[in-house]
Design an enzyme around this catalytic site. Sequence first.
Site, PDB file in Angstrom:
ATOM      1  N   GLU A 195      25.664  -4.501   3.850  1.00 25.10           N
ATOM      2  CA  GLU A 195      25.169  -3.211   4.339  1.00 25.10           C
ATOM      3  C   GLU A 195      25.844  -2.739   5.623  1.00 25.10           C
ATOM      4  O   GLU A 195      25.230  -2.699   6.697  1.00 25.10           O
ATOM      5  CB  GLU A 195      23.658  -3.278   4.554  1.00 25.10           C
ATOM      6  CG  GLU A 195      22.884  -3.528   3.278  1.00 25.10           C
ATOM      7  CD  GLU A 195      21.392  -3.290   3.427  1.00 25.10           C
ATOM      8  OE1 GLU A 195      20.923  -3.148   4.561  1.00 25.10           O
ATOM      9  OE2 GLU A 195      20.708  -3.246   2.395  1.00 25.10           O
ATOM     10  N   GLU A 229      19.851  -6.985  -3.498  1.00 28.37           N
ATOM     11  CA  GLU A 229      18.620  -7.141  -2.705  1.00 28.37           C
ATOM     12  C   GLU A 229      17.626  -6.147  -3.252  1.00 28.37           C
ATOM     13  O   GLU A 229      18.008  -5.028  -3.620  1.00 28.37           O
ATOM     14  CB  GLU A 229      18.826  -6.784  -1.228  1.00 28.37           C
ATOM     15  CG  GLU A 229      19.248  -7.903  -0.342  1.00 28.37           C
ATOM     16  CD  GLU A 229      19.285  -7.480   1.123  1.00 28.37           C
ATOM     17  OE1 GLU A 229      18.510  -6.597   1.543  1.00 28.37           O
ATOM     18  OE2 GLU A 229      20.120  -8.041   1.847  1.00 28.37           O
TER      19      GLU A 229
HETATM   20  C1  BGC Z   1      18.924  -6.277   4.861  1.00 29.42           C
HETATM   21  C2  BGC Z   1      17.964  -7.408   5.137  1.00 29.42           C
HETATM   22  C3  BGC Z   1      16.645  -6.832   5.584  1.00 29.42           C
HETATM   23  C4  BGC Z   1      16.091  -5.954   4.494  1.00 29.42           C
HETATM   24  C5  BGC Z   1      14.771  -5.307   4.819  1.00 29.42           C
HETATM   25  C6  BGC Z   1      18.338  -5.113   4.148  1.00 29.42           C
HETATM   26  O1  BGC Z   1      18.779  -3.972   4.746  1.00 29.42           O
HETATM   27  O2  BGC Z   1      20.083  -6.757   4.221  1.00 29.42           O
HETATM   28  O3  BGC Z   1      18.533  -8.254   6.082  1.00 29.42           O
HETATM   29  O4  BGC Z   1      15.741  -7.814   5.937  1.00 29.42           O
HETATM   30  O5  BGC Z   1      16.990  -4.916   4.217  1.00 29.42           O
HETATM   31  O6  BGC Z   1      14.865  -4.482   5.909  1.00 29.42           O
END
Ligand code: BGC
Length: 437
Positions: free
Chosen positions: A163, A350
Amino acid sequence: MNKIRSLKWGVAIAAYQTEGAYNKDGKGLSIWDTFTQKPYRIKDRSNAKIATDFYHRFEEDIDLAVDIGLQIFRFSVSWSRIFPNGTGVANPKGIEFYNKVINYCLKVGIEPWITTYHWDLPQKLQDKGGWTNRDSISWYAAYVTILRNHFADRVKHWILINEGIVCMGGGYFLGVHAPGKRGIRNFISSTHHLLLAQAEGFKILKKREGLQVGTAISCTKIEPYRNTNADHKAAIRIDTLMNRLFIEPHLGLGYPDNDFPALKRISKFYKKGDIEALKADFDFWGIQTYAREVVKAAWYIPYLRAIQVKPEKRNVKTSVMGWETYPEGVQYFLERFAKYSPKKTLWLSECGVALSKNEDDQKRIEYYQKVIEGMKTVLDKNINLKGILLWTLIDNFEWAEGYIPKFGIISLDRKTMHRKMKISALWLKKYLSNIKL
Ligand code: BGC
């Protein structure tokens, strides 16, 4: 059901959010170690000196992931554990730790994936300007080379930068994330160098045959507040910044500066051959999406010329992160990114929801059920989605929000360090065992 069965399911974690052991076995400090020491930067005044203590408890955590039925374990490497000073001689203890993690994954039958950079630049490199210094490209190249030489014999999937927009926007533009720098100059120079570094890292990893190398892109659905020309243009600007800036230069499309004019300033930092050097034909893109934002035109906001209309003003419930949780973004972004040419393999690298400590974990189940619906729809459209990695395994250190948001399917008692599966983990375990049938 059939197509869902073809997907791989895994989980993602990141070094600074979980490892702890911030100064153990020769590790140097990272920008997050120093940032969390500054007053008022972290909502609950916490830090991640211990975090979830993954450094000492990785076997237990990997076992939990396996027990749930997950097939992929994505973790990031802490650069300052490998190079305490950012460059120079690698720390054997750092290499040893990640060897142990990788070998344990293989032993218990879960595939290890590496993220090379999840925001924790060595402080020693920040002292030299961090990503605003063009030397960051060669620092990163040396670091990725070491990772490849030590780990690529066993790790096949690599995510380079996690990101870019969040670490550059938060860390070098708004100053709300480490290293806490602000301003357009910091932002555009660091962005240009980070993208060049990522393209260089791609070439380095691809020298080794058989690796799948990609990037993880933060995707936020942006919508205009009113149906006016000005708000539509504001939405295009913010969408360009949030959802296009970190992918189009790699595709050879250049910087999307027509739709976000402030990016024209990047040309000040160009050296001959940069536009070519930015190209990187990744094997896959990792889509990561959490929220929807609504914006309206605001001439008085420098560069952005737009302002966010907060969820509470739109009669939408705010999550503990202060954003509108938006599982529908999964379908939207998978369909949108599938339209780019050349076509890429896509992963949801994610995906998760933040709940407060008092919220019912049932909401997490409902969230993932909506995500599954979105995935089914895109699979029916023959989009090349390979799998989903949940964010995240265990409640951890959520950057500037500290330990307040709970993203884990497993809870952590921070006094005893006891881990306990939440009902979402139990639900997932059952779901995964059924779809394997
Ligand atoms: C990130 C994580 C973060 C998650 C929730 C993503 O942007 O890669 O490190 O904890 O979002 O905010």
